[in-house]
Structure formats: structure tokens, C-alpha cells
Design a protein around this motif. Structure first.
Motif, mmCIF file in Angstrom:
data_model
loop_
_atom_site.group_PDB
_atom_site.id
_atom_site.type_symbol
_atom_site.label_atom_id
_atom_site.label_comp_id
_atom_site.label_asym_id
_atom_site.label_seq_id
_atom_site.Cartn_x
_atom_site.Cartn_y
_atom_site.Cartn_z
ATOM 1 N N ASP A 1 11.590 -19.810 -10.627
ATOM 2 C CA ASP A 1 11.842 -20.916 -9.699
ATOM 3 C C ASP A 1 10.975 -22.132 -10.046
ATOM 4 N N ASP B 1 23.800 -18.559 -10.557
ATOM 5 C CA ASP B 1 22.931 -17.446 -10.147
ATOM 6 C C ASP B 1 23.674 -16.431 -9.273
ATOM 7 N N GLN B 2 25.002 -16.589 -9.197
ATOM 8 C CA GLN B 2 25.891 -15.657 -8.490
ATOM 9 C C GLN B 2 25.812 -15.774 -6.968
#
Ligand SMILES: CC(C)(COP(=O)(O)OP(=O)(O)OC[C@H]1O[C@@H](n2cnc3c(N)ncnc32)[C@H](O)[C@@H]1OP(=O)(O)O)[C@@H](O)C(=O)NCCC(=O)NCCS
Length: 177
Positions: free
Chosen positions: A51, A158-159
Motif C-alpha cells: 500500500d 486487485d479484484q
């Protein structure tokens, strides 16, 4: 020296990176209920690092959210402007509070602080965010604070599947009316 963003009350955003990994990880760990809504339900240091790296790529400001007494209560990542090449657009990439600190007004206070900060650039006309479709309480939280869905559902790399939401910042509001 990184700038600490704070309000007159209790909240501070402190820029955070690799050196704060331990504290950031502690927040992620207490947010596994939220992480469970996405593809990777378990917090890890690698997740925090990923992140942080993504934030850099986007021109984000990754911060710990602290109470004045020094306790870290959450994380915030926001792009203050030029999101996706749009000079008038700011973006909240992440706002996540430890479970034990939710529903006490901290998220609302953090949003006020983000707005104050992005308004320092007079070109900013909107704040955008992507909110997972399976997170109805967050959708409600943003809607109650002036955001509306303008696109989606959209499946991201990222699904996760998100609604695109935005809040328009009127010049009148910027003047405090
Ligand atoms: C979504 C999130 C950031 C909101 O922050 P928060 O601090 O919980 O939000 P607030 O406390 O400011 O407001 C939430 C509700 O609690 C209420 N509330 C605020 N202070 C309160 C208090 N002292 N007692 C009871 N309720 C209170 C608010 O009125 C608000 O309800 P409303 O939307 O009907 O007005 C936080 O819950 C969170 O981190 N959730 C998990 C991660 C997540 O979903 N992030 C968003 C991704 S898009």
C-alpha cells in the motif's frame, strides 16, 4: 521534515512510511473485518508495504491518524490533487480506523481535515473515492457526508468491485458558508 496536518481538536495526520511499519501493521491487524471484504483477509507487513508503494506511485500522502495523546487510531492515504492527471481532483485511496475507535466521530473529523487540506489548492473541485460494493456501511458513511455514486460497479485489478463516489467542493463551501 514532513508536515503534520492537525485540527484544533484531537486529530493529527502524520506522514508515515517504512519507519512506521510496526504501528501501521497494528492498525491493519485491527481492521481485518474490513480486509475480509476484499481478496486478502489477513493483514501482513507485506500488505502495508504494498500500500505504501502504491501510494507513492499515485502521488499519495500516506499518513497515520493519531489522537493528540499519541495513540494511532487509523490510516489515511490521499492524493491531494492531480488524481489520474486531473488537476481539479483529489482522491482518498484509504481511510481505515481500528475497530475500537469507530463510530466516535473520528472518520468524520478525518474527512473534514482532508477537505481543509485539499482546499489549500484552489483548483480542487472534487474529492473522489472508490468504495467496495460489499461495504454498505461505508457507502452510507460517504453518502451522509455529501458523496454520491457517479460510476460503477467496477471490477478493479486487485479484484475488488467498487462504486466510484465523489463530493463536489463548491467555492461557497470553501468560503465557509
Ligand atoms: C468508515 C469509517 C472510516 C468511518 O469512520 P467512523 O469514525 O467510524 O465514522 P463516524 O464515527 O465519524 O461516523 C459514523 C457514524 O457514527 C455516528 N457517530 C459519530 N460519533 C458517535 C458517537 N460518539 N456515538 C455514536 N455514534 C456516533 C455518526 O453520526 C455516523 O453516523 P451517520 O453516518 O448516520 O451520521 C470507519 O468506520 C472505518 O474505518 N471502517 C472500516 C474501514 C472502512 O470501511 N473504510 C472505508 C473504506 S471506503
Amino acid at each position: 521534515m514532513p508536515v503534520i496536518i492537525s485540527n484544533e481538536k484531537n486529530l493529527e495526520f502524520r506522514p508515515a512510511g517504512e519507519e512506521a511499519l510496526k504501528e501501521l501493521f497494528a492498525v491493519y491487524k485491527e481492521c481485518e473485518d474490513f480486509l475480509a471484504l476484499g481478496p486478502v483477509p489477513t493483514a501482513s507487513r507485506e500488505m502495508v508495504r504494498a500500500d505504501l508503494a502504491m501510494s507513492k506511485t499515485m502521488g499519495g500522502r500516506f499518513c497515520g491518524i493519531f489522537l493528540r495523546d499519541g495513540r494511532i487510531v487509523g490510516v489515511l492515504d490521499f492524493v491531494p490533487g492531480n488524481y489520474r492527471g486531473q488537476p481539479d481532483t483529489a482522491y482518498i485511496a484509504l481511510l481505515m480506523l481500528k475497530q475500537s475507535f469507530r463510530h466516535q466521530g473520528i472518520g468524520s473529523g478525518a474527512l473534514v481535515l482532508v477537505e481543509q487540506e485539499v482546499r489549500k489548492d484552489p483548483r480542487i473541485a472534487r474529492i473522489r473515492i472508490g468504495v467496495q460494493v460489499n461495504n454498505p456501511s461505508a457507502i452510507q458513511f460517504w453518502q451522509n457526508r455529501g458523496f454520491r455514486i457517479y460510476a460503477g460497479p467496477e471490477l478493479l485489478a486487485d479484484q475488488t468491485t467498487v462504486y466510484r463516489m465523489e463530493k463536489l467542493l463548491s467555492p461557497a463551501a470553501a468560503a465557509g458558508s
